[in-house]
Design an enzyme around this catalytic site. Structure first.
Site, mmCIF file in Angstrom:
data_model
loop_
_atom_site.group_PDB
_atom_site.id
_atom_site.type_symbol
_atom_site.label_atom_id
_atom_site.label_comp_id
_atom_site.label_asym_id
_atom_site.label_seq_id
_atom_site.Cartn_x
_atom_site.Cartn_y
_atom_site.Cartn_z
ATOM 1 C CB SER A 72 46.302 59.665 -86.227
ATOM 2 O OG SER A 72 47.074 59.133 -87.287
ATOM 3 C CB SER A 74 48.177 55.688 -88.370
ATOM 4 O OG SER A 74 48.775 56.778 -89.050
ATOM 5 C CE LYS A 129 47.666 55.892 -92.947
ATOM 6 N NZ LYS A 129 47.330 55.715 -91.507
ATOM 7 C CB SER A 219 47.389 52.095 -89.638
ATOM 8 O OG SER A 219 47.657 52.796 -90.835
#
Length: 266
Positions: A72, A74, A129, A219
């Protein structure tokens, strides 16, 4: 990913046990009966050939480095869709495959680390993350500004961002340098939006971390987790450290960016 790990562990142990049992018992019985090497069962032959390979892959993947593909946007602009990265599996301690239980403590996440983990609300997946809050930290996000322990983080605007490929949707967002305490890195924000999402204040409990994506307005991170806003320490998988390929589609038939190969993750 979980089923691949279970399958790898199962095949490694199965081939190892078959090979060991044959070596200790059945091979001797065949030799005593005057059997030839050609009489060795096919399953034993395959187990003897594949066990060393499977064992090496299992050890490398479980305790040294694991590959991971960015699915993705994010973590843009630092990690792009199609990036294949390597994750240091011992940075946060050695963990058993499948269960992820830590059995040797070697280190803990530092603020600013890019970590791969199992999200508490979906532990069958692996997410990635940046670690923003450590145990005991007070984290705030208001407007477009991050606060750590009551202090506003400083930003330096670079200019408009130009996305490529599947990340073209972020074209026009503002590219900034965020001076996170201990580590500076780039982030993306739509600073002209009136009501940015993910606003609030959080205090990180012991044994937990607060994580956010670098693409701040796109995100699904600690700010939005409903059951808990925090990542438990036992859900950590490792620390991302290197991009080894960037491409999309089978056999890289889609976009391919050779400039990202060998890029360290900051």
């Amino acid at each position: 990913m979980k089923w691949f790990e279970i399958g790898l562990v199962t095949l490694t142990f199965a081939t190892g046990i078959i090979w060991l049992l044959d070596k200790l018992f059945f091979a001797r019985r065949r030799a005593a009966r005057g059997g030839l090497l050609d009489d060795e069962p096919v399953v034993v032959d395959y187990s003897r050939a594949f066990f060393p390979v499977l064992a090496v892959v299992l050890v490398l993947r479980s305790f040294i480095a694991e590959p991971y593909k960015i699915p993705s946007s994010s973590m843009m602009p630092n990690l792009l869709i199609g990036d294949f990265i390597l994750v240091n599996k011992f940075a946060y301690g050695l963990r058993l495959p499948v269960t992820n239980r830590k059995f040797v403590a070697l280190g803990e996440p530092a603020r600013g680390d890019v970590a791969v983990f199992k999200p508490p609300h979906d532990p069958d997946q692996n997410w990635i993350k940046r670690v923003i809050g450590l145990p005991g930290d007070r984290i705030g996000f208001h407007g477009d500004t991050l606060y750590v322990n009551g202090e506003a983080v400083q930003y330096r605007a670079i200019g408009p961002y130009t996305g490529t490929g599947r990340g073209a949707e972020m074209t026009g967002a503002t590219l900034l340098v965020e001076d996170l305490p201990g580590r500076s890195h780039q982030v993306l924000e739509w600073i002209d939006r009136a009501n940015p999402s993910g606003q609030g204040d959080w205090t990180v409990p012991d044994g937990h971390y607060f994580v956010m994506g670098d693409n701040r307005d796109n995100s699904e991170d600690s700010r939005f987790w409903m059951q808990t806003n925090f990542l438990p320490e036992e859900n950590l998988r490792g620390k991302a450290f290197l991009i080894w390929l960037n491409c999309e589609g089978w056999f890289c038939k889609g976009s391919f960016d050779p400039s990202r190969i060998g890029t360290s993750i900051k």
